[in-house]
Design a protein around this motif. Structure first.
Motif, mmCIF file in Angstrom:
data_model
loop_
_atom_site.group_PDB
_atom_site.id
_atom_site.type_symbol
_atom_site.label_atom_id
_atom_site.label_comp_id
_atom_site.label_asym_id
_atom_site.label_seq_id
_atom_site.Cartn_x
_atom_site.Cartn_y
_atom_site.Cartn_z
ATOM 1 N N ALA A 215 19.240 15.171 34.328
ATOM 2 C CA ALA A 215 20.444 14.449 33.888
ATOM 3 C C ALA A 215 20.166 12.950 33.759
ATOM 4 O O ALA A 215 20.923 12.228 33.098
ATOM 5 N N LYS A 216 19.086 12.487 34.388
ATOM 6 C CA LYS A 216 18.702 11.070 34.258
ATOM 7 C C LYS A 216 17.969 10.805 32.953
ATOM 8 O O LYS A 216 17.735 9.640 32.603
ATOM 9 N N ASN A 217 17.590 11.857 32.255
ATOM 10 C CA ASN A 217 16.888 11.727 30.980
ATOM 11 C C ASN A 217 17.925 11.504 29.880
ATOM 12 O O ASN A 217 18.633 12.409 29.467
ATOM 13 N N THR A 218 18.013 10.259 29.420
ATOM 14 C CA THR A 218 19.074 9.927 28.457
ATOM 15 C C THR A 218 18.833 10.574 27.096
ATOM 16 O O THR A 218 19.786 10.805 26.345
ATOM 17 N N GLY A 219 17.584 10.876 26.779
ATOM 18 C CA GLY A 219 17.304 11.539 25.504
ATOM 19 C C GLY A 219 17.838 12.960 25.491
ATOM 20 O O GLY A 219 18.483 13.396 24.523
ATOM 21 N N VAL A 220 17.589 13.707 26.550
ATOM 22 C CA VAL A 220 18.104 15.082 26.653
ATOM 23 C C VAL A 220 19.628 15.054 26.717
ATOM 24 O O VAL A 220 20.306 15.861 26.077
ATOM 25 N N LYS A 221 20.170 14.128 27.486
ATOM 26 C CA LYS A 221 21.636 14.031 27.623
ATOM 27 C C LYS A 221 22.290 13.802 26.264
ATOM 28 O O LYS A 221 23.288 14.460 25.917
ATOM 29 N N LYS A 222 21.752 12.876 25.493
ATOM 30 C CA LYS A 222 22.338 12.566 24.188
ATOM 31 C C LYS A 222 22.291 13.765 23.259
ATOM 32 O O LYS A 222 23.280 14.111 22.603
ATOM 33 N N LYS A 223 21.142 14.439 23.232
ATOM 34 C CA LYS A 223 21.008 15.593 22.333
ATOM 35 C C LYS A 223 21.886 16.756 22.784
ATOM 36 O O LYS A 223 22.506 17.440 21.959
ATOM 37 N N LEU A 224 21.946 16.975 24.079
ATOM 38 C CA LEU A 224 22.777 18.052 24.611
ATOM 39 C C LEU A 224 24.253 17.798 24.305
ATOM 40 O O LEU A 224 25.006 18.726 23.953
ATOM 41 N N SER A 225 24.664 16.554 24.424
ATOM 42 C CA SER A 225 26.045 16.197 24.111
ATOM 43 C C SER A 225 26.357 16.491 22.647
ATOM 44 O O SER A 225 27.421 17.019 22.309
ATOM 45 N N GLN A 226 25.413 16.180 21.760
ATOM 46 C CA GLN A 226 25.606 16.465 20.329
ATOM 47 C C GLN A 226 25.725 17.963 20.088
ATOM 48 O O GLN A 226 26.594 18.422 19.330
ATOM 49 N N LEU A 227 24.865 18.726 20.714
ATOM 50 C CA LEU A 227 24.855 20.176 20.475
ATOM 51 C C LEU A 227 26.116 20.854 21.016
ATOM 52 O O LEU A 227 26.589 21.837 20.443
ATOM 53 N N LEU A 228 26.641 20.335 22.125
ATOM 54 C CA LEU A 228 27.829 20.950 22.733
ATOM 55 C C LEU A 228 29.129 20.372 22.184
ATOM 56 O O LEU A 228 30.204 20.935 22.401
ATOM 57 N N GLY A 229 29.035 19.234 21.496
ATOM 58 C CA GLY A 229 30.240 18.602 20.985
ATOM 59 C C GLY A 229 31.146 18.120 22.101
ATOM 60 O O GLY A 229 32.374 18.143 21.979
ATOM 61 N N ALA A 230 30.544 17.675 23.196
ATOM 62 C CA ALA A 230 31.320 17.215 24.356
ATOM 63 C C ALA A 230 30.563 16.086 25.046
ATOM 64 O O ALA A 230 29.330 16.062 25.057
ATOM 65 N N GLU A 231 31.329 15.146 25.602
ATOM 66 C CA GLU A 231 30.706 14.091 26.397
ATOM 67 C C GLU A 231 30.275 14.675 27.741
ATOM 68 O O GLU A 231 31.016 15.452 28.347
ATOM 69 N N LEU A 232 29.084 14.310 28.184
ATOM 70 C CA LEU A 232 28.590 14.827 29.454
ATOM 71 C C LEU A 232 28.846 13.818 30.565
ATOM 72 O O LEU A 232 28.504 12.641 30.437
ATOM 73 N N LEU A 233 29.437 14.272 31.647
ATOM 74 C CA LEU A 233 29.709 13.416 32.802
ATOM 75 C C LEU A 233 28.542 13.531 33.780
ATOM 76 O O LEU A 233 28.223 14.638 34.234
ATOM 77 N N VAL A 234 27.912 12.411 34.065
ATOM 78 C CA VAL A 234 26.744 12.416 34.961
ATOM 79 C C VAL A 234 27.090 11.651 36.234
ATOM 80 O O VAL A 234 27.487 10.485 36.171
ATOM 81 N N PRO A 235 26.963 12.286 37.408
ATOM 82 C CA PRO A 235 27.232 11.580 38.673
ATOM 83 C C PRO A 235 26.280 10.400 38.863
ATOM 84 O O PRO A 235 25.211 10.343 38.238
ATOM 85 N N ALA A 236 26.668 9.484 39.723
ATOM 86 C CA ALA A 236 25.816 8.317 40.002
ATOM 87 C C ALA A 236 24.433 8.761 40.478
ATOM 88 O O ALA A 236 23.426 8.148 40.136
ATOM 89 N N GLU A 237 24.351 9.817 41.285
ATOM 90 C CA GLU A 237 23.074 10.405 41.689
ATOM 91 C C GLU A 237 23.160 11.905 41.413
ATOM 92 O O GLU A 237 23.632 12.682 42.251
ATOM 93 N N PRO A 238 22.716 12.332 40.219
ATOM 94 C CA PRO A 238 22.913 13.729 39.808
ATOM 95 C C PRO A 238 22.093 14.744 40.588
ATOM 96 O O PRO A 238 22.373 15.939 40.522
ATOM 97 N N GLN A 239 21.100 14.289 41.361
ATOM 98 C CA GLN A 239 20.249 15.228 42.093
ATOM 99 C C GLN A 239 20.884 15.755 43.378
ATOM 100 O O GLN A 239 20.434 16.772 43.904
ATOM 101 N N ILE A 240 21.921 15.098 43.882
ATOM 102 C CA ILE A 240 22.425 15.477 45.214
ATOM 103 C C ILE A 240 23.679 16.340 45.163
ATOM 104 O O ILE A 240 24.279 16.613 46.214
#
Length: 262
Positions: A215-240
């Protein structure tokens, strides 16, 4: 009075302390021993927080290494813990996408945060953090560098979904002199497409929470958001998120009752 949640993943071990209006966490590499990593994360967390062991009244473990821990009070599945953690952080969440080091999963929640359905990719490293790490090595760059958003007009298509074949394909593209930025954009698209396919099979969602190290990978996040047609909400620390959910489950056990939501 505190509870602790410990998420022993394949790549990293996360521990969260919860209680007395405090929430603290540590993240360490899992290494070769999930059991050792879980205990080390627990001890490091208590030391960091200045908490002694008898102040911790309940310990919940999750993740693939949860059954290896012999000092916990309860082991709970990753699906349940991620649902509890994400719902606490984003009460309107409909779907959780978690991409970790060795697996990826999508979890559908009902309006109360209960798990309705889920799908996992845990048999193949394609669509996971390990896939990105191997591709970064093939490109001769630090794995952290592959996480930045890459905007190019003509990203290359990575046609191989098998990690081994995709690595060979990337090496071949480099030999042809293809711009690394086009390759990285193609890698982001390949990971996003694989996970989007899993999510789309479960329905159409508007409030999507993205967790896990990728989720820290902004490239994957941007592409995934485009494919799903939805904004992705990422926690301040997505690993925990999984460890947080485990700590919350422990807290609920202390004060009485079952899951916080469900």
């Amino acid at each position: 009075m505190y509870t602790v949640g410990i998420d022993v993943g394949s790549s990293s071990c996360k521990a969260v302390l919860w209680g007395n209006d405090r929430c603290e966490y540590v993240i360490i590499p899992t290494g070769w021993s999930p059991k050792q990593a879980g205990r080390e994360a627990y001890q490091k967390l208590l030391s960091q927080a200045g908490v002694v062991p008898n102040e911790v009244k309940y310990r919940v473990a999750t993740g693939y290494g949860r059954i290896s821990l012999d000092f916990i009070d309860e082991a709970v599945t990753e699906i349940t813990c991620h649902a509890q953690g994400a719902k606490y952080l984003f009460p309107l969440a409909e779907l959780i996408i978690d991409i970790g080091g060795q697996d990826s999963k999508v979890i559908v929640l009902n309006s109360r945060g209960g798990v309705v359905d889920f799908a996992m990719n845990d048999k193949c490293s394609a669509g996971t953090g390990k896939f990105l790490e191997i591709m970064a090595n093939a490109l001769g760059i630090d794995p952290a560098e592959i996480g930045a958003t890459v905007t190019v007009q003509d990203p290359i298509t990575i046609s191989s979904m098998c990690t081994v074949f995709a690595e060979t394909e990337v090496i071949g593209l480099l030999a042809e002199g293809i711009d690394k930025r086009r390759i990285i954009a193609g890698i982001h698209a390949a990971v996003a497409q694989r996970v989007a396919n899993m999510a789309n099979r479960l329905g159409d969602f508007q409030v999507v929470v993205f967790t896990g190290g990728v989720a820290k990978n902004t490239g994957v996040k941007k592409k995934l958001s485009q494919l799903l047609g939805a904004e992705l909400l990422v926690p301040a620390e997505p690993q925990i998120v999984g460890a947080l959910g485990a700590a919350l489950i422990g807290w609920k056990k202390l004060i009485g009752g079952g899951l916080l939501w469900g």
